[in-house]
Enzyme design. Structure first.
Site, PDB file in Angstrom:
ATOM      1  N   ASN A   1      47.652  49.162  46.709  1.00  0.00           N
ATOM      2  CA  ASN A   1      48.588  47.873  46.145  1.00  0.00           C
ATOM      3  C   ASN A   1      49.471  48.325  45.227  1.00  0.00           C
ATOM      4  O   ASN A   1      50.157  47.376  44.658  1.00  0.00           O
ATOM      5  CB  ASN A   1      47.538  46.697  46.068  1.00  0.00           C
TER       6      ASN A   1
ATOM      7  N   GLU B   1      53.382  48.131  53.012  1.00  0.00           N
ATOM      8  CA  GLU B   1      53.095  46.793  53.379  1.00  0.00           C
ATOM      9  C   GLU B   1      53.808  45.970  52.694  1.00  0.00           C
ATOM     10  O   GLU B   1      54.468  45.004  53.246  1.00  0.00           O
ATOM     11  CB  GLU B   1      51.476  46.684  52.716  1.00  0.00           C
TER      12      GLU B   1
ATOM     13  N   TRP C   1      34.890  37.675  47.769  1.00  0.00           N
ATOM     14  CA  TRP C   1      35.978  38.583  47.953  1.00  0.00           C
ATOM     15  C   TRP C   1      35.480  39.729  47.070  1.00  0.00           C
ATOM     16  O   TRP C   1      35.459  40.999  47.405  1.00  0.00           O
ATOM     17  CB  TRP C   1      37.268  38.103  47.604  1.00  0.00           C
TER      18      TRP C   1
ATOM     19  N   ARG D   1      42.396  33.448  50.255  1.00  0.00           N
ATOM     20  CA  ARG D   1      41.507  34.332  51.198  1.00  0.00           C
ATOM     21  C   ARG D   1      41.412  33.614  52.609  1.00  0.00           C
ATOM     22  O   ARG D   1      41.302  32.206  52.532  1.00  0.00           O
ATOM     23  CB  ARG D   1      40.526  34.902  50.472  1.00  0.00           C
TER      24      ARG D   1
ATOM     25  N   ASP E   1      42.547  45.754  59.568  1.00  0.00           N
ATOM     26  CA  ASP E   1      42.810  44.894  58.291  1.00  0.00           C
ATOM     27  C   ASP E   1      41.404  44.626  57.426  1.00  0.00           C
ATOM     28  O   ASP E   1      41.189  44.927  56.426  1.00  0.00           O
ATOM     29  CB  ASP E   1      43.681  44.134  58.124  1.00  0.00           C
TER      30      ASP E   1
ATOM     31  N   HIS F   1      43.994  43.153  39.107  1.00  0.00           N
ATOM     32  CA  HIS F   1      44.569  42.324  40.226  1.00  0.00           C
ATOM     33  C   HIS F   1      45.721  41.466  39.531  1.00  0.00           C
ATOM     34  O   HIS F   1      46.540  41.920  38.528  1.00  0.00           O
ATOM     35  CB  HIS F   1      43.781  41.844  41.115  1.00  0.00           C
TER      36      HIS F   1
ATOM     37  N   SER G   1      43.728  49.524  42.721  1.00  0.00           N
ATOM     38  CA  SER G   1      42.823  50.734  43.029  1.00  0.00           C
ATOM     39  C   SER G   1      43.341  51.897  42.559  1.00  0.00           C
ATOM     40  O   SER G   1      42.856  52.797  41.671  1.00  0.00           O
ATOM     41  CB  SER G   1      42.405  50.987  44.541  1.00  0.00           C
TER      42      SER G   1
HETATM   43  O1  SFD Z   1      44.293  43.413  48.671  1.00  0.00           O
HETATM   44  C1  SFD Z   1      28.241  49.616  36.538  1.00  0.00           C
HETATM   45  N1  SFD Z   1      41.456  45.696  45.594  1.00  0.00           N
HETATM   46  C2  SFD Z   1      42.428  46.247  46.106  1.00  0.00           C
HETATM   47  N2  SFD Z   1      43.282  47.204  45.566  1.00  0.00           N
HETATM   48  C3  SFD Z   1      44.320  47.955  46.295  1.00  0.00           C
HETATM   49  O2  SFD Z   1      44.802  49.064  45.758  1.00  0.00           O
HETATM   50  N3  SFD Z   1      44.564  47.799  47.564  1.00  0.00           N
HETATM   51  C4  SFD Z   1      43.752  46.687  48.206  1.00  0.00           C
HETATM   52  O3  SFD Z   1      44.040  46.374  49.451  1.00  0.00           O
HETATM   53  C5  SFD Z   1      42.920  45.718  47.395  1.00  0.00           C
HETATM   54  N4  SFD Z   1      42.443  44.791  47.777  1.00  0.00           N
HETATM   55  C6  SFD Z   1      40.884  44.673  47.491  1.00  0.00           C
HETATM   56  C7  SFD Z   1      40.650  44.783  46.105  1.00  0.00           C
HETATM   57  C8  SFD Z   1      39.347  44.747  45.938  1.00  0.00           C
HETATM   58  C9  SFD Z   1      38.265  44.060  46.665  1.00  0.00           C
HETATM   59  C10 SFD Z   1      37.139  43.948  46.239  1.00  0.00           C
HETATM   60  C11 SFD Z   1      38.801  43.800  47.919  1.00  0.00           C
HETATM   61  C12 SFD Z   1      40.165  43.929  48.336  1.00  0.00           C
HETATM   62  C13 SFD Z   1      37.732  43.076  48.860  1.00  0.00           C
HETATM   63  C14 SFD Z   1      41.378  45.957  44.157  1.00  0.00           C
HETATM   64  C15 SFD Z   1      40.701  47.366  43.533  1.00  0.00           C
HETATM   65  O4  SFD Z   1      39.518  47.545  44.582  1.00  0.00           O
HETATM   66  C16 SFD Z   1      40.348  47.124  42.238  1.00  0.00           C
HETATM   67  O5  SFD Z   1      41.501  46.935  41.420  1.00  0.00           O
HETATM   68  C17 SFD Z   1      39.711  48.449  41.811  1.00  0.00           C
HETATM   69  O6  SFD Z   1      38.643  48.960  42.320  1.00  0.00           O
HETATM   70  C18 SFD Z   1      39.274  48.349  40.131  1.00  0.00           C
HETATM   71  O7  SFD Z   1      38.715  49.659  39.762  1.00  0.00           O
HETATM   72  P1  SFD Z   1      37.640  49.449  38.640  1.00  0.00           P
HETATM   73  O8  SFD Z   1      37.160  50.770  38.426  1.00  0.00           O
HETATM   74  O9  SFD Z   1      38.119  48.575  37.297  1.00  0.00           O
HETATM   75  O10 SFD Z   1      36.211  48.582  39.132  1.00  0.00           O
HETATM   76  P2  SFD Z   1      35.370  49.183  40.285  1.00  0.00           P
HETATM   77  O11 SFD Z   1      36.245  50.310  41.270  1.00  0.00           O
HETATM   78  O12 SFD Z   1      34.842  48.017  40.855  1.00  0.00           O
HETATM   79  O13 SFD Z   1      34.412  49.779  39.677  1.00  0.00           O
HETATM   80  C19 SFD Z   1      33.353  49.251  38.855  1.00  0.00           C
HETATM   81  C20 SFD Z   1      32.206  50.402  38.682  1.00  0.00           C
HETATM   82  O14 SFD Z   1      31.075  50.101  37.796  1.00  0.00           O
HETATM   83  C21 SFD Z   1      29.733  50.081  38.051  1.00  0.00           C
HETATM   84  N5  SFD Z   1      28.974  49.114  37.276  1.00  0.00           N
HETATM   85  N6  SFD Z   1      27.743  50.827  36.141  1.00  0.00           N
HETATM   86  C22 SFD Z   1      26.691  50.975  35.306  1.00  0.00           C
HETATM   87  N7  SFD Z   1      26.081  49.800  34.684  1.00  0.00           N
HETATM   88  C23 SFD Z   1      26.495  48.678  35.020  1.00  0.00           C
HETATM   89  N8  SFD Z   1      25.972  47.340  34.230  1.00  0.00           N
HETATM   90  C24 SFD Z   1      27.572  48.512  35.711  1.00  0.00           C
HETATM   91  N9  SFD Z   1      28.411  47.437  36.301  1.00  0.00           N
HETATM   92  C25 SFD Z   1      29.302  47.765  37.303  1.00  0.00           C
HETATM   93  C26 SFD Z   1      30.062  49.609  39.709  1.00  0.00           C
HETATM   94  O15 SFD Z   1      28.650  50.171  40.357  1.00  0.00           O
HETATM   95  C27 SFD Z   1      31.359  50.406  40.111  1.00  0.00           C
HETATM   96  O16 SFD Z   1      31.108  51.589  40.620  1.00  0.00           O
HETATM   97  S1  SFD Z   1      43.180  43.157  47.927  1.00  0.00           S
HETATM   98  O17 SFD Z   1      42.460  42.349  48.433  1.00  0.00           O
HETATM   99  O18 SFD Z   1      43.607  43.154  46.436  1.00  0.00           O
HETATM  100  P1  AMP Z   2      46.286  40.157  48.405  1.00  0.00           P
HETATM  101  O1  AMP Z   2      45.847  40.643  49.948  1.00  0.00           O
HETATM  102  O2  AMP Z   2      46.404  38.661  48.173  1.00  0.00           O
HETATM  103  O3  AMP Z   2      45.013  40.670  47.698  1.00  0.00           O
HETATM  104  O4  AMP Z   2      47.727  40.865  48.160  1.00  0.00           O
HETATM  105  C1  AMP Z   2      47.907  42.155  48.216  1.00  0.00           C
HETATM  106  C2  AMP Z   2      49.152  42.361  47.412  1.00  0.00           C
HETATM  107  O5  AMP Z   2      50.093  41.610  48.066  1.00  0.00           O
HETATM  108  C3  AMP Z   2      49.197  42.173  46.056  1.00  0.00           C
HETATM  109  O6  AMP Z   2      49.953  43.058  45.327  1.00  0.00           O
HETATM  110  C4  AMP Z   2      49.871  40.638  45.984  1.00  0.00           C
HETATM  111  O7  AMP Z   2      50.417  40.472  44.751  1.00  0.00           O
HETATM  112  C5  AMP Z   2      50.898  40.774  47.153  1.00  0.00           C
HETATM  113  N1  AMP Z   2      50.913  39.534  47.858  1.00  0.00           N
HETATM  114  C6  AMP Z   2      50.219  38.779  48.510  1.00  0.00           C
HETATM  115  N2  AMP Z   2      50.626  37.731  49.031  1.00  0.00           N
HETATM  116  C7  AMP Z   2      52.109  37.876  48.840  1.00  0.00           C
HETATM  117  C8  AMP Z   2      53.251  36.911  48.915  1.00  0.00           C
HETATM  118  N3  AMP Z   2      53.057  35.961  49.652  1.00  0.00           N
HETATM  119  N4  AMP Z   2      54.288  37.262  48.395  1.00  0.00           N
HETATM  120  C9  AMP Z   2      54.421  38.603  47.878  1.00  0.00           C
HETATM  121  N5  AMP Z   2      53.386  39.535  47.396  1.00  0.00           N
HETATM  122  C10 AMP Z   2      52.468  38.951  48.001  1.00  0.00           C
END
Ligand code: SFD
Ligand code: AMP
Length: 641
Positions: A62, A126, A218, A249, A351, A388, A439
Site C-alpha cells: 500500500n 491497485e 482485521w 471491512r 484478495d 495505516h 508494510s
Molecule cells: O490493505 C513482539 N497492512 C497492509 N499493508 C500493506 O502494505 N498492504 C496491505 O494490503 C495491507 N493490508 C493489511 C495490513 C495489515 C493487516 C493485519 C491486514 C491487511 C489484515 C498493514 C501492514 O501489515 C502493517 O503496516 C505492517 O505490518 C506494520 O509493521 P510493524 O513492523 O509495525 O508490525 P508487525 O509487522 O505486525 O510486526 C510486529 C512484530 O512484533 C512482534 N511482537 N515481539 C516480542 N515481544 C513482544 N511483546 C511483542 N509483541 C509483538 C510480533 O510477533 C511481530 O513480529 S490492508 O488491509 O491495510
Molecule cells: P484498506 O483495504 O481499507 O486497508 O485500504 C487499502 C489502501 O487503499 C489504503 O491505502 C487506503 O487508504 C486506500 N483506500 C481504501 N479505500 C479507498 C477509497 N475509497 N478511496 C481512496 N483510497 C482508498
C-alpha cells in the site's frame, strides 16, 4: 512456583519485534554493524516467518511512491497523507520514509515477492500509491532476507521470547527484559541501542466479532500494545494517542476493501441502494478544508457511511457484482468477457485468500458469489496502528536534512527516528505521526532507524549497564502472576472463580467493556464525551489496581497477562488524549458529543503525552504542527545506500 533461569544477552543493537519494521532494521542494521564490527540481535514473541500483521500474507503493497516514473513527487505523497489525517502529520517523517520505500519494494521483488505486472512489464497499481501482489508468502520472503543478513553479520535471532519492559539507566535506554513462552527463562537484553518494532494494539476495545468469532479481527490480536507500553513505560514522549484507526471491512471476517474500491472501482451503498458518499456530501462542509479533498480522508469515508447506519439505512453493501460486470462488459466480445469474468472472480477470492482467510471462509459458508451478489461491509472496532490511516506511536526525531528553520528545534534531536529517550528508536506502528507507511514503509522506516541506531552506537560505544536492582525488581514483577495463581488456586473448586486473583481473559473483557462503553467503541457508535471519558478513566483506575492480582497458570497465560497490561496503558493514553484534544477532528474514528466540531484555530496541533513510571503521573503536551515548505531532497538507495 517453578524456578526460573535468567539468560543475559549482551549485544550492540537490539531489535524488539520481528515484523516488517524489524526485518527492515535487521537487513540494514546488519549491513552497517558488519562494517563497524558490531552485533545485532532480533527478538520476537513468535516465529518471524509467520509473525505480526503480515503473518497470513497480503494482497497489496500500500505504499509505493513510484518516484522514478515521474508520475509522482514526494510533495504529492505528503499532501495525500496530510489531508488523509485531517492535517495532523509530521511531514519530515513521512518524507523520510517515502523517499526510501520504492527501494525497499524493489528489494522485495529481488528477494522473490511476486508483484503483478501488465503486458508491458509495468507494475499493476491497485491505486495511485498501491501495488497488487501475490502476497501469501510475503512475510516468509522478508523474514528470510532478515535472517540471511543477520547470519552474514554474525547477528542472532531469538524467537518465542515475549518482551515486557525496557531497561532504563540514568534516563537512557540500555536494553529490554522479557521471558520465554516455552521455557522457564527470563531474558535480559543489554544493548547500546534498542529499536522498538513490536507493532500496534488490538483488542483494547471490544471487537464486533464476539463469542465464537472472538478471535477474528482485521489487525492481528497478537499485536497487543507492547510497543506503546515499552515507550510509555520508558518515559518516551508519545504522540497522536487519540488517533485510533477504524477500518471499514467486509462484515464479520474483516476482509479489506482497498482492492474493491481502487482496483475494481466498486461502490458501496446503503440498504436502499443509495450511494452514501454522494447522498451525504452536504456533511463535508463541516469538516473543511479536509472534508473537501480528494480522495476523501479515510475517517470521512467512514463517517458518511456511519451517518446512514445511524439513520437506520443498514445493511451497507459493497456492490461487488456490479463492479465485476462493469469490467467484464468492457471486453471486446462475449468469449473475452467470460474469460475476464473468471479472472476477476479468482482475483476477488485471492484478495482474501492472500490476506484474511476467514473472509474467504465466511464467503463460502454463506454461499457468497461476489460476481452474483453484494457483500455487507461495516466499520470495525478501533485499532492502534500508526502505520495505516491511524497515527498513534512514539514521538521520534526526524532526519536533519528534512528540517527547516521552522521545524528544526521541534522535530530534530540528533538521530532520525530516535524517541525522546536516548538509545531508544521506534519504527512501524511503534512510531507515530507518520501514517500511510504500511508494510513497505514500515520496512523502510526500520532501515532508516537501524542506520541511525548504528551511528548512535558508534558515537556512544560505552557498554550499557542495566542496574541489577532494576532487573531483579522487574523479574519479580514479571513472574508475579504465576506465584499469585499458584498460591491461591486451591481456594476454590473452579480456578476461574477465585477472590484472590483475576485471570487474563477476565481482565481483558473488563478492559474492553470500559473502552467500548466510555471511550467510543462499537456499541456506543464511536461516540464519547468528557463526562464518559472521566468515568471511564475512574473505572480504568480500579482495573489498574486489580492488575496487581493477575493470576497465570502457565507461561502462555503469563504472556496473556502482560499483553493485557500493555493494552491497559494504551487505553489510558488513548482516553487521556481524546480528553485533552478539545474538538472532534476525525469523525468516523471518534466523535466527542461535547465538542462536536473541528477547531483548526486552536487544535491544528499534536497531542502528546509522557508517563512517569515512578510517580504514575501523566503529562499532556501540545506541540505545533509545522509543514515542510522547501524542496525535498530525494534519496533512492540500496541497502547501505
Ligand atoms: O490493505 C513482539 N497492512 C497492509 N499493508 C500493506 O502494505 N498492504 C496491505 O494490503 C495491507 N493490508 C493489511 C495490513 C495489515 C493487516 C493485519 C491486514 C491487511 C489484515 C498493514 C501492514 O501489515 C502493517 O503496516 C505492517 O505490518 C506494520 O509493521 P510493524 O513492523 O509495525 O508490525 P508487525 O509487522 O505486525 O510486526 C510486529 C512484530 O512484533 C512482534 N511482537 N515481539 C516480542 N515481544 C513482544 N511483546 C511483542 N509483541 C509483538 C510480533 O510477533 C511481530 O513480529 S490492508 O488491509 O491495510
Ligand atoms: P484498506 O483495504 O481499507 O486497508 O485500504 C487499502 C489502501 O487503499 C489504503 O491505502 C487506503 O487508504 C486506500 N483506500 C481504501 N479505500 C479507498 C477509497 N475509497 N478511496 C481512496 N483510497 C482508498
Amino acid at each position: 512456583m517453578a524456578d526460573f533461569e535468567t539468560v543475559t544477552v549482551e549485544t550492540d543493537l537490539l531489535i524488539c519485534g520481528g515484523g516488517m519494521a524489524a526485518c527492515g532494521a535487521a537487513v540494514e542494521g546488519s549491513y552497517w554493524a558488519k562494517k563497524h564490527g558490531l552485533k545485532v540481535t532480533v527478538v520476537d514473541k513468535a516465529a518471524i516467518d509467520r509473525s505480526g500483521a503480515v503473518a497470513m500474507g497480503l494482497s497489496a503493497i500500500n505504499q509505493y511512491v513510484d518516484l522514478n516514473s515521474g508520475n509522482n513527487t514526494l510533495r504529492d505523497y505528503l499532501d495525500y497523507v496530510r489531508n488523509d489525517l485531517m492535517g495532523i502529520t509530521r511531514e519530515d517523517l513521512v518524507a523520510s520514509i517515502a523517499r526510501h520505500v520504492d527501494s525497499t519494494v524493489h528489494l522485495f521483488e529481488k528477494w522473490g515477492l511476486p508483484i503483478w505486472t501488465d503486458a508491458d512489464g509495468k507494475y499493476v497499481h491497485e491505486g495511485r500509491w498501491q501495488l497488487m501482489i501475490n502476497g501469501e508468502s510475503y512475510k516468509v520472503i522478508v523474514a528470510e532476507a532478515a535472517k540471511n543478513a543477520l547470519a552474514e553479520a554474525d547477528g542472532e535471532l531469538i524467537e518465542r521470547v515475549f518482551i515486557t519492559h525496557p531497561l532504563i539507566d540514568d534516563g537512557k535506554c540500555v536494553g529490554a527484559i522479557g521471558f520465554s513462552i516455552r521455557e522457564n527463562k527470563v531474558y535480559v537484553f543489554k544493548a547500546k541501542a534498542t529499536i522498538v518494532a513490536m507493532g500496534g494494539a488490538v483488542h483494547v476495545f471490544k471487537p464486533r466479532s464476539t463469542g465464537e468469532g472472538f478471535g477474528r479481527s482485521w489487525y492481528p490480536p497478537f499485536n497487543s500494545g507492547a510497543s506503546a507500553f515499552f515507550t510509555i513505560y520508558g518515559g518516551a514522549e508519545m504522540t497522536c494517542q487519540e488517533v485510533r484507526f477504524i477500518p471499514v471491512r467486509f462484515k464479520d471476517a474483516y476482509g479489506p476493501v482497498g482492492a474493491w474500491f481502487l482496483l475494481f472501482k466498486a461502490i458501496a451503498t446503503n440498504a436502499q441502494g443509495g450511494n452514501y458518499m454522494q447522498e451525504n456530501v452536504g456533511e463535508l462542509d463541516k469538516w473543511e478544508p479536509y472534508g473537501k479533498v480528494k480522495p476523501r480522508p479515510a475517517n470521512i469515508r467512514n463517517w458518511l457511511m456511519m451517518l446512514d447506519v445511524m439513520d437506520g439505512k443498514s445493511p451497507i453493501y459493497m456492490q461487488t457484482a456490479d463492479a465485476i460486470k462493469a469490467i467484464a462488459d468492457k471486453a471486446p466480445d462475449e468469449k473475452a468477457a467470460k474469460k475476464k469474468l473468471r479472472e476477476l472472480e479468482s482475483e476477488a477470492w485471492e484478495d482474501f485468500l492472500d490476506m484474511t482467510i476467514s473472509q474467504a471462509i465466511l464467503w463460502a459458508a454463506t454461499n457468497v458469489e461476489p460476481d452474483k451478489k453484494p457483500s455487507e461491509i461495516m466499520a470495525c472496532d478501533p485499532y492502534f496502528i500508526g502505520s495505516h490511516s491511524g497515527a498513534s506511536g512514539a514521538w521520534v526525531s526526524g532526519p536533519e536534512d528534512l528540517q527547516n528553520d521552522e521545524t528544526r528545534d521541534e522535530y530534530f534531536w540528533g538521530y532520525p527516528h530516535m524517541t525522546t529517550i536516548p538509545g531508544m528508536f521506534a519504527a512501524g506502528d511503534a512510531s507515530g505521526a507518520s501514517s500511510h507507511k504500511f508494510s513497505s514503509g514500515s520496512h523502510a522506516e526500520g532501515r532508516v532507524a537501524a542506520k541511525a541506531a548504528i551511528s548512535y552506537i558508534v558515537d556512544h560505544p560505552a557498554a550499557p549497564n542495566g542496574s541489577q536492582a532494576q532487573i531483579d525488581a522487574l523479574t519479580e514483577e514479571i513472574l508475579r502472576p504465576l506465584g499469585t495463581f499458584e498460591q491461591h488456586k486451591g481456594a476454590t473448586t473452579d480456578p476461574d472463580i477465585n477472590p484472590n486473583y483475576i485471570r487474563p481473559t477476565q481482565f481483558m473483557y473488563r478492559l474492553q467493556k470500559i473502552m467500548d462503553e466510555y471511550a467510543g467503541g462499537v456499541s456506543s457508535q464511536f461516540k464519547t464525551s468528557d463526562k464518559l471519558l472521566e468515568k471511564g478513566m475512574e473505572l480504568l483506575g480500579y482495573l489498574k489496581e486489580d492488575a496487581e492480582q493477575l493470576g497465570a497458570e502457565n507461561l502462555h497465560e503469563l504472556m496473556r497477562c502482560w499483553e493485557n497490561v500493555h493494552r491497559m496503558y494504551q487505553a489510558d493514553a488513548h482516553m487521556r488524549s481524546i480528553l485533552f484534544r478539545e474538538e472532534t477532528r476525525w469523525p468516523g474514528y471518534y466523535f466527542r458529543s461535547d465538542k462536536p466540531s473541528i477547531d483548526n484555530e486552536n487544535w491544528l496541533a499534536f497531542c502528546n503525552c509522557t508517563y512517569d513510571k515512578d510517580t504514575g503521573e501523566w503529562t499532556m503536551i501540545k506541540r505545533p504542527v509545522k509543514y515542510i515548505v522547501a524542496e525535498i531532497p530525494e534519496h533512492e538507495g540500496e541497502v547501505g545506500g
